[in-house]
Design a protein around this motif. Structure first.
Motif, PDB file in Angstrom:
ATOM      1  N   ILE A  84       7.932  -9.186  -2.912  1.00  0.00           N
ATOM      2  CA  ILE A  84       8.218  -8.722  -1.410  1.00  0.00           C
ATOM      3  C   ILE A  84       7.052  -7.920  -0.987  1.00  0.00           C
ATOM      4  CG2 ILE A  84       9.519  -7.693   0.110  1.00  0.00           C
ATOM      5  CD1 ILE A  84      11.816  -8.752  -1.114  1.00  0.00           C
ATOM      6  N   LEU A  85       6.220  -8.339  -0.209  1.00  0.00           N
ATOM      7  CA  LEU A  85       4.796  -7.399   0.064  1.00  0.00           C
ATOM      8  C   LEU A  85       5.071  -6.730   1.502  1.00  0.00           C
ATOM      9  CD1 LEU A  85       1.850  -6.523  -0.052  1.00  0.00           C
ATOM     10  CD2 LEU A  85       1.140  -8.641   1.313  1.00  0.00           C
ATOM     11  N   VAL A  86       5.346  -5.404   1.188  1.00  0.00           N
ATOM     12  CA  VAL A  86       5.948  -4.704   2.422  1.00  0.00           C
ATOM     13  C   VAL A  86       4.633  -3.957   3.085  1.00  0.00           C
ATOM     14  CG1 VAL A  86       7.178  -2.650   3.148  1.00  0.00           C
ATOM     15  CG2 VAL A  86       8.001  -3.925   0.933  1.00  0.00           C
ATOM     16  N   VAL A  87       4.473  -4.213   4.406  1.00  0.00           N
ATOM     17  CA  VAL A  87       3.485  -3.870   4.968  1.00  0.00           C
ATOM     18  C   VAL A  87       3.760  -3.025   6.264  1.00  0.00           C
ATOM     19  CG1 VAL A  87       1.895  -5.675   4.776  1.00  0.00           C
ATOM     20  CG2 VAL A  87       3.373  -5.835   6.553  1.00  0.00           C
ATOM     21  N   ASP A  88       3.188  -2.053   6.692  1.00  0.00           N
ATOM     22  CA  ASP A  88       3.517  -1.237   8.077  1.00  0.00           C
ATOM     23  C   ASP A  88       3.369  -1.954   9.214  1.00  0.00           C
ATOM     24  OD1 ASP A  88       4.147   0.858   9.948  1.00  0.00           O
ATOM     25  OD2 ASP A  88       3.149   2.314   8.706  1.00  0.00           O
ATOM     26  N   ALA A  89       4.370  -2.298  10.054  1.00  0.00           N
ATOM     27  CA  ALA A  89       4.190  -3.111  10.988  1.00  0.00           C
ATOM     28  C   ALA A  89       3.561  -2.219  12.446  1.00  0.00           C
ATOM     29  CB  ALA A  89       5.415  -3.532  11.728  1.00  0.00           C
ATOM     30  N   THR A  90       3.505  -0.889  12.277  1.00  0.00           N
ATOM     31  CA  THR A  90       2.850  -0.153  13.301  1.00  0.00           C
ATOM     32  C   THR A  90       1.582  -0.032  13.238  1.00  0.00           C
ATOM     33  OG1 THR A  90       3.359   1.902  12.137  1.00  0.00           O
ATOM     34  CG2 THR A  90       5.133   1.429  13.283  1.00  0.00           C
ATOM     35  N   ARG A  91       0.980  -0.602  11.835  1.00  0.00           N
ATOM     36  CA  ARG A  91      -0.649  -0.371  11.905  1.00  0.00           C
ATOM     37  C   ARG A  91      -0.821  -1.744  11.640  1.00  0.00           C
ATOM     38  NH1 ARG A  91       0.396   3.463   7.340  1.00  0.00           N
ATOM     39  NH2 ARG A  91      -0.355   2.026   6.093  1.00  0.00           N
ATOM     40  N   GLN A 111       0.782  -1.277   0.171  1.00  0.00           N
ATOM     41  CA  GLN A 111       0.007  -0.038   0.042  1.00  0.00           C
ATOM     42  C   GLN A 111       0.896   1.181  -0.002  1.00  0.00           C
ATOM     43  OE1 GLN A 111      -2.352  -1.899   3.335  1.00  0.00           O
ATOM     44  NE2 GLN A 111      -4.098  -0.910   2.394  1.00  0.00           N
ATOM     45  N   PRO A 112       0.370   2.556  -0.119  1.00  0.00           N
ATOM     46  CA  PRO A 112       1.192   3.739  -0.335  1.00  0.00           C
ATOM     47  C   PRO A 112       1.650   3.840   0.913  1.00  0.00           C
ATOM     48  CG  PRO A 112      -1.150   3.852  -1.193  1.00  0.00           C
ATOM     49  CD  PRO A 112      -1.094   2.737  -0.665  1.00  0.00           C
ATOM     50  N   ASN A 113       2.932   4.654   1.065  1.00  0.00           N
ATOM     51  CA  ASN A 113       3.869   4.858   2.226  1.00  0.00           C
ATOM     52  C   ASN A 113       3.935   3.995   3.293  1.00  0.00           C
ATOM     53  OD1 ASN A 113       4.884   7.413   2.851  1.00  0.00           O
ATOM     54  ND2 ASN A 113       3.289   7.904   4.595  1.00  0.00           N
ATOM     55  N   VAL A 114       4.342   2.869   2.785  1.00  0.00           N
ATOM     56  CA  VAL A 114       4.573   1.549   3.622  1.00  0.00           C
ATOM     57  C   VAL A 114       6.276   1.596   3.772  1.00  0.00           C
ATOM     58  CG1 VAL A 114       2.463   0.400   3.896  1.00  0.00           C
ATOM     59  CG2 VAL A 114       4.233  -0.120   2.005  1.00  0.00           C
ATOM     60  N   LEU A 145       7.445  -7.166   7.179  1.00  0.00           N
ATOM     61  CA  LEU A 145       6.814  -6.089   8.213  1.00  0.00           C
ATOM     62  C   LEU A 145       8.029  -5.073   8.531  1.00  0.00           C
ATOM     63  CD1 LEU A 145       5.542  -8.853  11.013  1.00  0.00           C
ATOM     64  CD2 LEU A 145       4.706  -7.564   9.111  1.00  0.00           C
ATOM     65  N   ASN A 146       7.961  -4.099   7.756  1.00  0.00           N
ATOM     66  CA  ASN A 146       8.726  -2.729   7.857  1.00  0.00           C
ATOM     67  C   ASN A 146       8.463  -1.935   8.915  1.00  0.00           C
ATOM     68  OD1 ASN A 146      10.661  -1.110   7.065  1.00  0.00           O
ATOM     69  ND2 ASN A 146       9.444   0.185   5.436  1.00  0.00           N
ATOM     70  N   LYS A 147       9.192  -1.089   9.457  1.00  0.00           N
ATOM     71  CA  LYS A 147       9.114  -0.323  10.634  1.00  0.00           C
ATOM     72  C   LYS A 147       9.068  -1.172  11.764  1.00  0.00           C
ATOM     73  CE  LYS A 147       6.549   3.284   7.727  1.00  0.00           C
ATOM     74  NZ  LYS A 147       5.953   4.167   7.617  1.00  0.00           N
ATOM     75  N   LYS A 198       0.554 -12.983  15.925  1.00  0.00           N
ATOM     76  CA  LYS A 198      -0.935 -12.510  15.364  1.00  0.00           C
ATOM     77  C   LYS A 198      -1.091 -12.293  14.046  1.00  0.00           C
ATOM     78  CE  LYS A 198      -4.585  -8.718  15.939  1.00  0.00           C
ATOM     79  NZ  LYS A 198      -4.806  -7.621  16.462  1.00  0.00           N
ATOM     80  N   LEU A 199      -0.031 -11.721  13.313  1.00  0.00           N
ATOM     81  CA  LEU A 199       0.080 -11.530  12.058  1.00  0.00           C
ATOM     82  C   LEU A 199       0.117 -12.936  11.148  1.00  0.00           C
ATOM     83  CD1 LEU A 199       2.304  -8.212  11.872  1.00  0.00           C
ATOM     84  CD2 LEU A 199      -0.040  -8.607  11.477  1.00  0.00           C
ATOM     85  N   LYS A 200       1.125 -13.517  11.692  1.00  0.00           N
ATOM     86  CA  LYS A 200       1.321 -14.975  11.049  1.00  0.00           C
ATOM     87  C   LYS A 200      -0.150 -15.788  11.214  1.00  0.00           C
ATOM     88  CE  LYS A 200       6.271 -15.742  11.895  1.00  0.00           C
ATOM     89  NZ  LYS A 200       7.356 -16.518  12.369  1.00  0.00           N
TER      90      LYS A 200
END
Length: 447
Positions: A266-273, A187-190, A297-299, A314-316
């Motif tokens: 590589i699917l980048v997701v924001d780990a803080t969200r 998604q944008p900005n991840v 899981l970036n950031k 939880k994410l897994k």
């Protein structure tokens, strides 16, 4: 291999020329000026030359336009030849003169002046004005219709000492086939472009704290952690309801197309969200396309240490419950900004690629299938006929594909296929890979 850079002010047809010379649709083309932001690269369709499409040179001291112009200027400085594009319909503009001076200041490479959009002599301005640019006589071309390209090839062939009549060797033709193509999606900005810059070790992609900066799918050949790869930085994907701009729609289509053209995503997701359903939808597309998926899981450095274990678990579970095609989703924590976890992620990606590039001995595969069938017999068909699983063999790689010959009834339910897929993948350590099982009706698989 010579490097060729396309330069000029916005909206002169540089991206159309790039697509025409590379024989692709990699560059985003739109009537709106300033659509191209990052410098994208590709190979000529019939020459061993590397081509760079740059953003339209703009006079800006800050913001995205300034970043784009800085990257374009860098591409000009690194080039062995420049294709300077002007608009034959509009005629000479003050910006053309200004950027011609910029080209001369930044490179001593030979420059070919191309007057684009010259399909109709009636609609053309006075092309003699273009002599003021100092690049000699303009070559009249129509990039959209691929007219005038012969003179471009002739110009570049002289620089490269290339014999157009000599065929390229098989080694040259297949040189790029061994490179793993890795698409960076999300998604944008991840942090996709930040990750690309981290891998390249330079500020190659524009990075700003705002969504929608990247528009084109940018392919960047590089070497990272001991391997030659092609990185594909893509535009951020938003929910359809949030997309109202047609340029963003085209960018999103190119991002989805990158899945088909890649080997690994590589699917980048924001780990803080929290993980949104759209990220799961992107992952589903990757699985359906048979590509290797790694969820980054970036950031991760911004996540509180005391909740990291719980969040990762939880994410897994969230990804595992969403996809029955895969047993263990590859979910890795990284920080693209600081670089932590990035090398480990690529090590894991390379390992999975190597596994997916192997051939399994048929005897081993059949022993595994026999054990699975002995442990759980196939159910009766709808016609109450027994299903006989007779013979299995590997019939594909990337993705791994197993074809099983069956006798009797062949309408094996999906639940039993999932059982076989899970058992085979576990035994062969394919837990992170998409596995396809096909059935073939045959009385004798040796016929």
């Amino acid at each position: 291999m010579i490097k060729v850079t396309i330069a000029g002010r916005p909206n002169t047809g540089k991206s159309t020329l790039f697509n025409g010379l590379t024989g692709t649709r990699d560059a985003l083309v739109h009537d709106r000026p300033g659509v191209t932001r990052d410098t994208i690269s590709g190979m000529f369709a019939n020459r061993p030359y590397q081509l760079f499409d740059t953003a339209g040179l703009e006079k800006a001291k800050s913001g995205i336009a300034a970043d784009s112009t800085q990257m374009a200027t860098r591409a000009i400085a690194d080039a062995d030849a420049i294709l300077f594009v002007v608009d034959a319909r509009v005629g000479l503009m003050p910006e053309d003169l200004e950027w011609a001076r910029t080209v001369r200041r930044n490179t001593k490479a030979p420059v070919l002046l191309l007057a684009n959009k010259s399909e109709s002599a009636r609609r053309m301005a006075d092309t003699h004005e273009f002599y003021k640019l100092g690049f000699g006589a303009p070559i009249l071309i129509a990039a959209e219709h691929k007219r005038g390209f012969d003179e471009i090839y002739e110009f570049l062939d002289k620089i490269a000492n290339f014999d157009a009549n000599a065929e390229m060797s098989d080694a040259d033709a297949d040189k790029s086939d061994n490179r793993v193509k890795i698409a960076i999606l999300g998604q944008p900005n991840v942090g996709k472009s930040t990750l690309v810059n981290r891998i390249l070790g330079e500020q190659r992609q524009i990075v700003r704290d705002a969504p929608g900066i990247t528009r084109d799918t940018v392919k960047i050949p590089t070497r990272f952690y001991g391997r030659d790869i092609v990185l594909m930085d893509t535009a951020g994907l938003r929910r359809k309801a949030g997309v109202t701009d047609d340029v963003e729609t085209l960018s999103a289509l190119k991002s989805l197309d990158a899945i088909e053209k890649s080997d690994v995503v590589i699917l980048v997701v924001d780990a803080t969200r929290n993980i949104e359903n759209q990220a799961l939808g992107i992952a589903a597309r990757v699985f359906n396309a048979g590509k290797i998926l790694c969820v980054a899981l970036n950031k991760w450095d911004l996540v509180e240490p005391e909740i990291r274990d719980e969040k990762l678990l939880k994410l897994k579970h969230q990804f595992s419950n969403s996809f029955h095609q895969i047993i263990k989703p590859m979910i890795l924590a990284i920080s693209a900004e600081k670089g932590t976890g990035v090398q480990n992620m690529f090590k894991r990606v390379y390992e999975q690629w190597d596994i997916s590039d192997t051939d399994v001995p048929t005897s081993l595969l059949n022993r595994i299938v026999e054990r699975l069938v002995a442990s759980r017999q196939p159910p009766m068909s709808r016609l109450k006929r027994p299903m006989k699983i007779k013979f299995a063999r590997q019939t594909g790689r990337h993705p791994m594909k197993i074809t099983i010959n069956v006798g009797g009834a062949s309408d094996i339910p999906e639940s039993y296929t999932r059982y076989l897929r899970r058992g085979i993948a576990t035994e062969l350590h394919w837990e992170h890979l998409p596995v396809i099982i096909d059935y073939q009706k045959s009385d004798n698989p040796y016929d």
